[in-house]
Write an enzyme that holds these catalytic residues in place. Structure first.
Site, PDB file in Angstrom:
ATOM      1  N   GLY A 182      50.072  42.802  49.299  1.00 54.13           N
ATOM      2  CA  GLY A 182      51.180  43.193  49.950  1.00 54.13           C
ATOM      3  C   GLY A 182      51.320  42.581  51.137  1.00 54.13           C
ATOM      4  O   GLY A 182      49.779  42.251  51.913  1.00 54.13           O
TER       5      GLY A 182
ATOM      6  N   ARG B  89      51.843  39.974  43.875  1.00 56.79           N
ATOM      7  CA  ARG B  89      51.066  40.423  43.440  1.00 56.79           C
ATOM      8  C   ARG B  89      50.369  40.284  42.665  1.00 56.79           C
ATOM      9  O   ARG B  89      49.803  41.285  41.529  1.00 56.79           O
ATOM     10  CB  ARG B  89      51.560  42.110  43.013  1.00 56.79           C
ATOM     11  CG  ARG B  89      51.763  42.759  44.314  1.00 56.79           C
ATOM     12  CD  ARG B  89      51.578  44.686  44.287  1.00 56.79           C
ATOM     13  NE  ARG B  89      52.081  45.080  46.354  1.00 56.79           N
ATOM     14  CZ  ARG B  89      50.861  45.408  46.953  1.00 56.79           C
ATOM     15  NH1 ARG B  89      49.607  44.759  46.924  1.00 56.79           N
ATOM     16  NH2 ARG B  89      51.149  45.689  48.350  1.00 56.79           N
TER      17      ARG B  89
ATOM     18  N   ASP C 225      42.112  44.538  48.935  1.00 62.98           N
ATOM     19  CA  ASP C 225      41.185  44.395  47.828  1.00 62.98           C
ATOM     20  C   ASP C 225      41.507  43.846  46.770  1.00 62.98           C
ATOM     21  O   ASP C 225      40.746  42.952  45.838  1.00 62.98           O
ATOM     22  CB  ASP C 225      41.109  46.184  47.279  1.00 62.98           C
ATOM     23  CG  ASP C 225      42.802  46.638  47.261  1.00 62.98           C
ATOM     24  OD1 ASP C 225      43.466  46.273  47.383  1.00 62.98           O
ATOM     25  OD2 ASP C 225      42.198  48.172  46.294  1.00 62.98           O
TER      26      ASP C 225
ATOM     27  N   ASP D  91      41.239  49.433  53.722  1.00 62.23           N
ATOM     28  CA  ASP D  91      40.523  50.846  53.262  1.00 62.23           C
ATOM     29  C   ASP D  91      39.057  49.290  52.757  1.00 62.23           C
ATOM     30  O   ASP D  91      39.010  49.620  51.386  1.00 62.23           O
ATOM     31  CB  ASP D  91      41.138  50.659  51.826  1.00 62.23           C
ATOM     32  CG  ASP D  91      41.776  49.835  51.310  1.00 62.23           C
ATOM     33  OD1 ASP D  91      42.304  48.291  51.363  1.00 62.23           O
ATOM     34  OD2 ASP D  91      42.776  50.147  50.174  1.00 62.23           O
TER      35      ASP D  91
END
Ligand code: F6P
Length: 383
Positions: free
Chosen positions: A15, A93, A125, A151
């Site tokens: 993203g 992606r 990630d 994250d």
């Protein structure tokens, strides 16, 4: 004797977010910084790889232009990039290791054919997991962390996070005026996947009354009780921030559609509307929901993302110069640092509820220095 030039490839995957273009600019400027060449005993040129890993599948070395998945970059080309959001290289992606369409061999062949000494991978990630697997296979990789979700473990910052917080804060400021006029409750859904950082720190920045995060399942009874408590105390309106991955106790995450993307992620979304409907039903108060969605990823990078993009871009090239491959640049304890990509593989950084979240008030912590684990006045650790 003229020094031989090595070639660095750079790509952005997953993203998009604000801060990618500043990082790209500083990768190029640092790699091609002539005054630094003598001290490094190395010279570099840089090619931009288009649309994440996809560019390394479509790469056409006979035609180094945008059609072939790659573009040569230089300081003149990237001069103004740091002012803009998104990514000038494009992203996708697509994972080279997608079990249904594994194209990792093609990616490695093309890295070889393009003569890339190293690939600087700017990703979250999923993209960095693919980078780790390529590094295991012998590709010279350096990672730069980015994601509005914040994250990734081993780093206190990921590019794009601060700009996204600014969007949440600004949009909630706008909602407050209309919410107050109509005495309404607004439920604001943020992104963030399985981590509550964006909702928590966005909610803290905008002063939300309730913040719901994936790390602590909530009950609608408690939410409605808190809302009614606020009304009894005289509030005209409430702002409730809910992370897209937050769950009502005993239920699973709300998804926009079934299935997973190439990196194995669910398409989360819709919990804001569910919560709004249940508040309206449970309290009788007029309630609206709004999903901030991709607005959080859009727009020009804030000053912090421009600076962090700059520092991460410079540090990534420093690692290439040191030939310290298989590492990711990171920000820890107030310093730009680096860590092995292996340390982040398959791991997520999530909110530590015990020290960062008030499970009674469904909000941010109300004590910092006196939190568990912090030393007391005598230097003893609190239980
Ligand atoms: O990982 C970044 C992120 O914005 C998540 O917060 C969100 O769940 C997801 O990407 C949305 O993905 P897409 O842009 O594919 O809709």
């Amino acid at each position: 004797m003229a020094m031989k030039k090595s070639r660095i490839g750079v790509l952005t995957g997953g993203g998009d977010c604000a801060g990618l273009n500043p990082a790209l600019k500083w990768v190029v400027k640092t790699a091609m910084d002539e005054p630094l060449e003598a001290g490094r005993a190395a010279r570099y040129d840089v090619i931009g790889i288009h649309d994440g890993w996809k560019g390394l599948i479509n790469a056409d070395i006979s035609s180094p232009d945008t059609q072939g998945g790659i573009t040569p970059l230089n300081p003149a080309v990237v001069r103004t990039w740091d002012r803009y959001g998104g990514t000038m290289l494009g992203t996708s992606r697509l994972s080279p290791f997608d079990p249904e369409n594994d194209c990792s061999a093609t990616v490695m062949e093309n890295i070889e054919r393009l003569g890339l000494e190293a690939v600087i991978v700017i990703g979250g990630d999923g993209t960095l997991a693919a980078a780790t697997r390529l590094a295991r296979a012998g590709v010279n990789i350096v990672g730069i962390p980015k994601t509005i979700d914040k994250d990734l473990p081993e780093t206190d910052y990921t590019l794009g996070f601060e700009t996204a917080l600014n969007v949440i804060t600004e949009e909630v400021d706008r909602l407050r005026t209309t919410a107050g006029s109509h005495k309404r409750i607004f439920v604001v859904e943020t992104m963030g996947r399985l981590a509550g950082w964006l909702a928590l720190e966005g909610g803290e920045s905008c002063g939300a009354y309730i913040i719901l995060i994936p790390e602590h399942d909530f009950t609608m009874k408690r939410v409605n009780d808190l809302v009614m408590e606020g009304r009894r105390a005289g509030t005209r309106y409430e702002i409730i921030v809910v992370a897209e991955g937050a769950k009502i106790k005993g239920t699973s995450e709300v998804v926009k559609k079934a299935g997973m993307d190439s990196f194995g992620n669910k398409a989360l979304g819709g919990i804001g509307e569910v919560v709004a409907r249940k508040i309206a039903r449970g309290t009788g108060l007029e309630t609206r929901s709004i999903t901030l969605s991709h607005l959080q990823r859009g727009g020009a990078p804030c000053a912090y993302d421009r600076r962090m993009g700059r520092y991460f871009g410079i540090a990534a090239v420093d690692l290439v110069v040191r030939k310290q491959y298989g590492d990711m640049v990171c920000f820890r304890n107030g310093r730009i640092d680096h860590c092995p990509l292996e340390n982040i593989y398959g791991r997520l950084s999530r909110v530590d509820v015990a020290t960062r979240y008030d499970t009674e008030r469904y909000n941010g912590r109300r004590t910092i220095l006196n939190a568990p684990g912090r030393p007391d006045a005598a230097g003893r650790r609190r239980p």
